[in-house]
Design an enzyme around this catalytic site. Structure first.
Site, mmCIF file in Angstrom:
data_model
loop_
_atom_site.group_PDB
_atom_site.id
_atom_site.type_symbol
_atom_site.label_atom_id
_atom_site.label_comp_id
_atom_site.label_asym_id
_atom_site.label_seq_id
_atom_site.Cartn_x
_atom_site.Cartn_y
_atom_site.Cartn_z
ATOM 1 N N CYS A 190 -1.627 33.916 9.630
ATOM 2 C CA CYS A 190 -1.555 34.563 10.908
ATOM 3 C C CYS A 190 -1.095 33.591 12.034
ATOM 4 O O CYS A 190 -1.924 33.415 13.047
ATOM 5 C CB CYS A 190 -2.813 35.460 11.181
ATOM 6 S SG CYS A 190 -3.067 36.621 9.984
ATOM 7 N N ARG A 242 3.079 20.213 5.935
ATOM 8 C CA ARG A 242 4.141 19.353 6.401
ATOM 9 C C ARG A 242 5.209 19.945 7.399
ATOM 10 O O ARG A 242 5.628 19.464 8.230
ATOM 11 C CB ARG A 242 4.821 18.140 5.218
ATOM 12 C CG ARG A 242 3.862 17.290 4.985
ATOM 13 C CD ARG A 242 4.108 16.400 3.703
ATOM 14 N NE ARG A 242 5.530 16.398 3.573
ATOM 15 C CZ ARG A 242 6.292 15.528 4.309
ATOM 16 N NH1 ARG A 242 5.720 14.821 5.299
ATOM 17 N NH2 ARG A 242 7.562 15.507 4.284
ATOM 18 N N GLU A 249 0.782 -1.277 0.068
ATOM 19 C CA GLU A 249 0.156 -0.046 0.148
ATOM 20 C C GLU A 249 0.826 1.358 0.076
ATOM 21 O O GLU A 249 0.610 2.173 0.917
ATOM 22 C CB GLU A 249 -0.787 0.005 1.306
ATOM 23 C CG GLU A 249 -1.840 -1.245 1.470
ATOM 24 C CD GLU A 249 -2.202 -0.969 2.882
ATOM 25 O OE1 GLU A 249 -1.858 -0.478 3.531
ATOM 26 O OE2 GLU A 249 -3.474 -1.983 2.999
ATOM 27 N N GLY A 260 1.879 4.806 -0.515
ATOM 28 C CA GLY A 260 1.109 6.168 -1.001
ATOM 29 C C GLY A 260 2.152 7.145 -1.395
ATOM 30 O O GLY A 260 2.451 7.496 -2.664
#
Ligand SMILES: *Cc1c(COP(=O)(O)O)cnc(C)c1O
Length: 427
Positions: A349, A320, A281, A283
């Site tokens: 902000c 990230r 799997e 990604g």
């Protein structure tokens, strides 16, 4: 890597930045900024390299679409032969709409709701990976009410330690919330085998993301292999071993690409011995380095002896750096050769709104374009409307062609679900 050729589509050519044969400036004119730009060639080459590395055992790739659920990426991978891994009802709906057949879909997630379980059973997907005894009991009840049997994989926490991982992306260590603890797995399996409406057909793990070595796969798979023998002795017909995602992305210059040949060689013998189908799997590996975030410099300034480059992409577009302390390379689209050490920050902000801190980058001025590399995975999917900012556009490039595949949001999109005149009711 033996079969080696992972396409590197993002390059400076004649002083300007290109994705395949499309200049970044053409994308900025067509779609504005900030915009995520994806390379079809990069995704294709990564899919093919992994498929080739796994061709010595029965296997199926199920792209983990939580990394990037963009419809055109799902379609591209489906056409290459990929299946998909979903972790919510929303991802299941997306996968079905993108044309994946039920047998192309596996699902996971530590907290699936009754509705999500029902939708997965009704769709007839290939494998539902469950993470607790409570979940299996509920799944059995729902399947009974539907008059069906649910194909189940036990997600086992293999309790392997991951070197140097950020705490938020290690998922398979002892005590983590994910999976069934290794020492309980056999007991849970025995109970599942007593239930009429679940069929225990698989074992699953996902040891973490951005794995720097193959050792966690080797150690985790060895544990699943041991369990497979015990479960078979208890009467289970184990057909699938799902080893999750985690293949890394080379975020920094000089980071190695994952050793796909070594990966295949590490897992294939066990898979062949067990006579199962291997499910993987990935990604991030397919899409991370296959996308950049194109952003425009709004302002330059100096504060407290520090240089700031203020760009039109912020933490709401690419979370990230703030959330994982992640490193992303940043380049000017037209480098002048001059460099500056600066914080590259967004308009949100929050002091935590940055793309890079104390980084030597190309000297840029207001109006210049920059690209943030490695933004194809966990970029757009984690973006938000914080500060009522419109979510970015997404553009796919294929050779000399480019197309907007997700339009930039509008102010109407922002307010679409708000009720101007709420319907108040007495309790
Ligand atoms: C997140 C996740 C993946 C994909 O992880 P990558 O590091 O992006 O490859 C695969 N499987 C499961 C169960 C996940 O939660």
């Amino acid at each position: 890597m033996g079969q080696g050729v992972l396409a590197q589509p993002f390059v400076h050519r004649d002083g300007a930045f290109f994705c395949e044969d499309v200049p970044a400036e053409a994308v900025a004119i067509a779609a504005g900024t900030p915009t995520f730009v994806y390379s079809a060639a990069a995704i294709r080459s990564r899919y093919r390299a992994l498929a080739q590395a796994l061709d010595s055992c029965a296997s199926r790739i199920h792209y983990s679409c939580k990394a990037n659920g963009n419809r055109s990426i799902l379609t591209l991978l489906r056409e290459l032969g990929s299946g998909v891994d979903v972790v919510s009802g929303g991802e299941l709906a997306r996968a079905l709409r993108a044309g994946f057949g039920p047998q192309d879909i596996v699902c996971g997630g530590v907290g699936k709701t009754a509705r999500e379980l029902r939708e997965a059973i009704q769709a007839g997907i290939k494998l539902i990976n469950v993470e607790s005894l409570d979940e299996i009991v509920l799944l059995n009840e729902i399947a009974r009410d539907l008059g069906m049997a649910a194909p189940v994989g036990l997600r086992v926490n293999p309790e392997v330690r991951i070197a140097n991982a950020h705490a938020y992306i290690a998922t398979g260590e002892r005590g983590h919330k994910f999976g069934i603890p290794h020492e309980s797995a056999l007991g849970v399996a025995r109970q599942a085998l007593q239930m009429q409406h679940v069929q225990l057909v698989g074992l699953d793990m996902h040891v973490g993301s951005q794995l720097a070595t193959l050792e966690p796969y080797r150690a985790g798979l060895a544990r699943l292999a041991g369990l497979t023998g015990e479960l078979r002795a208890a009467g289970a017909q184990i057909r699938y071993i799902d080893i999750g995602g985690g293949l890394p992305v080379a975020y920094n210059t000089g980071d190695p690409e994952p050793d796909l040949v070594g990966f295949g060689a590490t897992v294939a013998p066990t898979v062949r011995d067990l006579g199962v189908e291997l499910l993987v799997e990935p990604g991030r590996f397919f899409v991370g380095a296959s996308g950049v975030l194109l952003t425009r410099v709004l302002y330059r300034k100096e504060s407290g002896g520090k240089q700031y480059v203020i760009v039109d992409a912020g933490m709401n577009d690419l979370l990230r750096p703030s959330h994982y302390d992640a490193y992303h390379r940043i380049d000017a689209v037209r480098p002048t050769g001059m460099r500056v050490t600066a914080d590259v920050v967004g308009p949100v902000c929050e002091t935590g709104d940055f793309l890079a801190l104390d980084r030597e980058v190309d000297e840029v001025q207001a109006g210049d374009l920059m690209v943030v590399h490695g933004a194809g995975a966990y970029g757009y999917v984690m973006s938000s409307n914080y500060n009522a900012r419109l979510r970015a556009a997404e553009v796919m490039v294929d050779g000399h062609r480019h197309a907007v595949v997700t339009a930039r949001e509008t102010y109407d999109d922002l307010m679409r679900l708000e009720l101007e005149d709420p319907n108040w009711r007495d309790a």
